[in-house]
Design a protein around this motif. Structure first.
Motif, short mmCIF file in Angstrom:
data_model
loop_
_atom_site.label_atom_id
_atom_site.label_comp_id
_atom_site.label_asym_id
_atom_site.label_seq_id
_atom_site.Cartn_x
_atom_site.Cartn_y
_atom_site.Cartn_z
N ASN A 84 26.66 -72.23 -81.31
CA ASN A 84 27.13 -70.64 -81.82
C ASN A 84 25.92 -69.71 -81.76
OD1 ASN A 84 29.69 -71.34 -82.31
ND2 ASN A 84 29.01 -72.08 -84.38
N THR A 85 25.26 -69.52 -80.31
CA THR A 85 24.28 -68.30 -80.16
C THR A 85 24.55 -67.47 -79.04
OG1 THR A 85 23.31 -69.65 -78.28
CG2 THR A 85 22.74 -70.50 -80.32
N ILE A 86 23.73 -66.46 -79.05
CA ILE A 86 24.32 -65.31 -78.22
C ILE A 86 23.89 -65.82 -76.51
CG2 ILE A 86 21.92 -64.79 -77.79
CD1 ILE A 86 22.86 -61.94 -77.80
N VAL A 87 23.26 -67.01 -76.61
CA VAL A 87 22.95 -67.45 -75.25
C VAL A 87 24.30 -68.22 -74.73
CG1 VAL A 87 21.67 -69.21 -73.87
CG2 VAL A 87 20.71 -67.91 -75.49
N THR A 88 25.04 -68.97 -75.68
CA THR A 88 26.20 -69.54 -75.15
C THR A 88 27.03 -68.47 -74.78
OG1 THR A 88 25.85 -71.40 -76.87
CG2 THR A 88 27.89 -71.52 -75.93
N ALA A 89 27.39 -67.48 -75.40
CA ALA A 89 28.40 -66.47 -75.27
C ALA A 89 28.18 -65.67 -73.77
CB ALA A 89 28.40 -65.38 -76.26
N VAL A 145 15.50 -73.76 -73.21
CA VAL A 145 14.61 -73.05 -73.93
C VAL A 145 15.08 -72.06 -74.57
CG1 VAL A 145 12.19 -71.99 -73.80
CG2 VAL A 145 12.93 -73.94 -72.35
N ALA A 146 15.57 -71.05 -74.14
CA ALA A 146 16.28 -69.88 -74.81
C ALA A 146 17.16 -70.32 -76.03
CB ALA A 146 17.19 -69.01 -73.88
N ASP A 147 18.01 -71.33 -75.97
CA ASP A 147 18.67 -71.85 -77.17
C ASP A 147 17.93 -71.87 -78.17
OD1 ASP A 147 21.66 -73.19 -75.27
OD2 ASP A 147 21.31 -71.34 -76.67
N ARG A 148 16.90 -72.95 -77.95
CA ARG A 148 15.99 -73.43 -79.09
C ARG A 148 15.12 -72.10 -79.75
NH1 ARG A 148 14.84 -77.18 -75.35
NH2 ARG A 148 12.91 -76.43 -74.78
N GLU A 149 14.68 -71.22 -78.87
CA GLU A 149 13.64 -70.07 -79.39
C GLU A 149 14.54 -69.00 -79.99
OE1 GLU A 149 10.54 -72.26 -78.89
OE2 GLU A 149 10.64 -70.04 -79.56
N LEU A 150 15.64 -68.50 -79.43
CA LEU A 150 16.33 -67.48 -79.98
C LEU A 150 17.03 -67.42 -81.12
CD1 LEU A 150 16.97 -64.59 -78.30
CD2 LEU A 150 19.21 -65.39 -77.60
N LEU A 151 16.77 -66.47 -81.79
CA LEU A 151 16.92 -66.52 -83.42
C LEU A 151 18.46 -66.05 -83.45
CD1 LEU A 151 13.72 -65.18 -85.12
CD2 LEU A 151 14.69 -67.75 -84.68
N LEU A 152 19.32 -65.90 -82.67
CA LEU A 152 20.41 -64.89 -82.65
C LEU A 152 21.57 -66.27 -82.72
CD1 LEU A 152 20.29 -62.02 -80.49
CD2 LEU A 152 19.88 -62.28 -82.69
N ILE A 153 21.69 -66.88 -83.94
CA ILE A 153 22.75 -67.92 -84.40
C ILE A 153 23.72 -67.63 -85.01
CG2 ILE A 153 22.77 -70.32 -85.26
CD1 ILE A 153 19.99 -70.71 -84.24
N ARG A 164 29.82 -61.34 -78.10
CA ARG A 164 30.83 -60.99 -76.79
C ARG A 164 30.42 -59.49 -76.46
NH1 ARG A 164 35.63 -64.26 -76.93
NH2 ARG A 164 35.63 -65.51 -78.89
N LEU A 165 30.10 -58.57 -77.50
CA LEU A 165 29.83 -57.27 -76.86
C LEU A 165 28.51 -57.27 -76.21
CD1 LEU A 165 30.54 -54.40 -76.90
CD2 LEU A 165 29.24 -54.13 -79.48
N VAL A 166 27.55 -58.03 -76.70
CA VAL A 166 26.19 -58.18 -75.96
C VAL A 166 26.57 -58.64 -74.37
CG1 VAL A 166 24.01 -59.49 -75.57
CG2 VAL A 166 24.56 -58.41 -77.69
N ALA A 167 27.38 -59.73 -74.37
CA ALA A 167 27.49 -60.26 -73.11
C ALA A 167 28.51 -59.12 -72.22
CB ALA A 167 28.49 -61.47 -73.32
N LYS A 168 29.43 -58.24 -72.72
CA LYS A 168 30.00 -57.25 -72.03
C LYS A 168 29.14 -56.31 -71.34
CE LYS A 168 34.58 -57.98 -74.12
NZ LYS A 168 35.69 -57.31 -75.12
N VAL A 169 28.24 -55.77 -72.45
CA VAL A 169 27.53 -54.68 -72.08
C VAL A 169 26.02 -55.04 -71.31
CG1 VAL A 169 28.08 -53.33 -73.67
CG2 VAL A 169 26.03 -54.36 -74.14
N LEU A 170 26.03 -56.41 -71.09
CA LEU A 170 24.54 -57.09 -70.54
C LEU A 170 24.05 -56.34 -69.32
CD1 LEU A 170 22.78 -59.14 -71.48
CD2 LEU A 170 23.69 -60.75 -69.93
#
Length: 476
Positions: A84-89, A145-153, A164-170
């Protein structure tokens, strides 16, 4: 609901539950614990919809989507994941998955999304089948690497909505303002909007209120061309600097390589504008889309996985590797974090610096600023909002008083921003409604009776506070 659904998940219990639920809904179901078997079925022309997990023994479900699309461009894919990270979304969105659901998910929600996917796709009888050799695409090392380092869990619904919103406006061509309390990770999200976008090859230039000089602003805007200009706390710039910044941004609008604008702000930039600390025209220039980051206290169930991630990150940086027991994680979950994720990270780094071996409960409680969790907030506490057990309104009043005193103390000799009364009432009202809805299984009539308010009043509050209501059964 009519159609054939292909399920790929390495958890037998999830395969069983989904097979039974989708079969009862009228679908034909083929379930497997192997991505290779899933791809074989796709090659053979089976299935009207794929539901796949991400982390599988023989590959990655998201990395498999391009192979599925090459073989069957018409076949929709729903991704389910415990990652459940932003990278997955973001990766699920970039792979053009039909939808993405974090685990644990609501079974009725999955059924509803499956129904939508089946309704929107062309029927196989209308398309010429395309049978091509396919293979699982190896998981990208950079994404790991991004999954391990990114704090957005986060599994909390508020964080999943944020992802979801981040993925849409990326890659959308509009400015984005990221709002929230100090320490929630606004800068991390703002940087993710650059690092995962199609501008990642361009520069990321950061402006802070300390960079308000005219030549500094002009140089930063110029250097950010073709990339992203990240403006931290625009309300902190003095009025003259805000005026200069707005003029520079308007001058770049006509150029073909104008920078993407991303900014960070406090939890209520509208109030900053009303109080005259933020120019209205600059606010509207920067807030094309707004992403509000919830405080850590509003997503307590995310604290244990976040704590494990932060402790592992500290170990990777050379500090002591210190396991966190369920008892310690329950204690961490029960704490208040006015400093949000930043405060939690600082606490865990101090623990990694000052000891070795598993973290003990006594050691945690002896750390500066820590308090013992109220009774009933151990591992068995199921709610996302902390509550003292027993003692009635007296203990609740004392807990609220302690929280408010800490909030005032954070501002030192200054007073908190005005409008405190309404903000505090909103903070209490939202968890009260969410917990009551959860306790009544989403039944609004029973919830209204429990709260002692009119059902229409409850509906209006749910609408005004943007609280979603579902009658749900949880699937782990």
């Amino acid at each position: 609901m009519d159609g054939t659904i292909l399920i790929a998940d390495d958890d037998r219990s999830i395969r069983t539950v989904l097979t039974q639920a989708l079969s009862r809904a009228g679908c034909r179901v083929h379930a497997t614990g192997s991505l290779q078997q899933l791809l074989k079925w796709v090659e053979e022309g089976r299935g009207d919809l794929v539901v796949t997990d991400v982390m599988m023994p023989d590959g990655n479900g998201i990395d498999t989507i391009p192979a599925i699309r090459r073989a069957r461009p018409d076949l929709p894919v729903i991704v389910i994941s415990a990652q459940n990270t932003i990278v997955t979304a973001i990766r699920a969105t970039e792979a053009e998955a039909f939808d993405y659901l974090p685990k644990p998910f609501d079974l009725p929600d999955l059924l509803s999304r499956s129904r939508d996917a089946l309704a929107r796709r062309p029927r196989k009888s209308d398309l010429a089948p395309q049978f091509r050799p396919v293979q699982t695409i190896p998981h990208a090392e950079a994404a790991e690497v991004a999954d391990r380092e990114l704090l957005l869990i986060g599994h909390a619904s508020s964080m999943q909505a944020l992802f979801r919103l981040v993925a849409k406006v990326l890659n959308a061509d509009l400015p984005v303002m990221v709002t929230g309390q100090a320490g929630v990770g606004k800068s991390t999200i703002a940087r993710a909007l650059h690092e995962f976008s199609d501008r990642t090859g361009g520069p990321l230039v950061v402006l802070t209120p300390a960079d308000g000089a005219s030549d500094t602003l002009a140089r930063a805007v110029q250097e950010a061309r073709g990339g992203t200009l990240l403006i931290e706390n625009p309300a902190g710039f003095d009025p003259a600097a805000q005026t200069r910044l707005l003029a520079l941004l308007e001058q770049t609008d006509s150029s073909g390589d104008a920078p993407r604008l991303v900014s960070t702000a406090g939890p209520d930039p509208q109030q900053e504008m009303d109080e005259g600390r933020l120019r209205a025209d600059l606010f509207y220039r920067l807030a094309g889309a707004t992403i509000a980051v919830p405080p850590l206290s509003a997503r307590r169930d995310d604290i244990p996985p976040l704590a494990r991630h932060l402790m592992a990150r500290a170990a990777a940086q050379g500090l002591a590797e210190r396991p966190l027991s369920e008892e310690v994680l329950a204690e961490l979950r029960g704490q208040d974090y006015p400093g949000n994720v930043r405060q939690l990270e600082n606490l865990l780094r101090r623990l990694a610096l000052t000891g070795s071996g598993p973290v003990t409960l006594d050691e945690l409680r002896e750390m500066p600023g820590q308090q013992a969790a109220p009774a009933g907030q151990g591992a068995a506490a199921p709610r996302a909002v902390s509550r003292p057990s027993g003692g009635g309104a007296g203990q609740l009043s004392a807990s609220v008083a302690d929280h408010l005193q800490r909030y005032f103390d954070l501002h030192g000799d200054a007073l908190p921003p005005s409008g405190l009364y309404d903000r505090i009432l909103r903070e209490i009202e939202v968890p009260l409604l969410e917990i009551a809805l959860d306790a009544t299984g989403g039944n609004q009539l029973r919830c209204a009776e429990l709260l002692g308010i009119n059902r229409n009043t409850l509906r209006k509050k749910l609408s005004d506070l943007n609280i979603q209501v579902t009658r749900r059964r949880r699937v782990m």
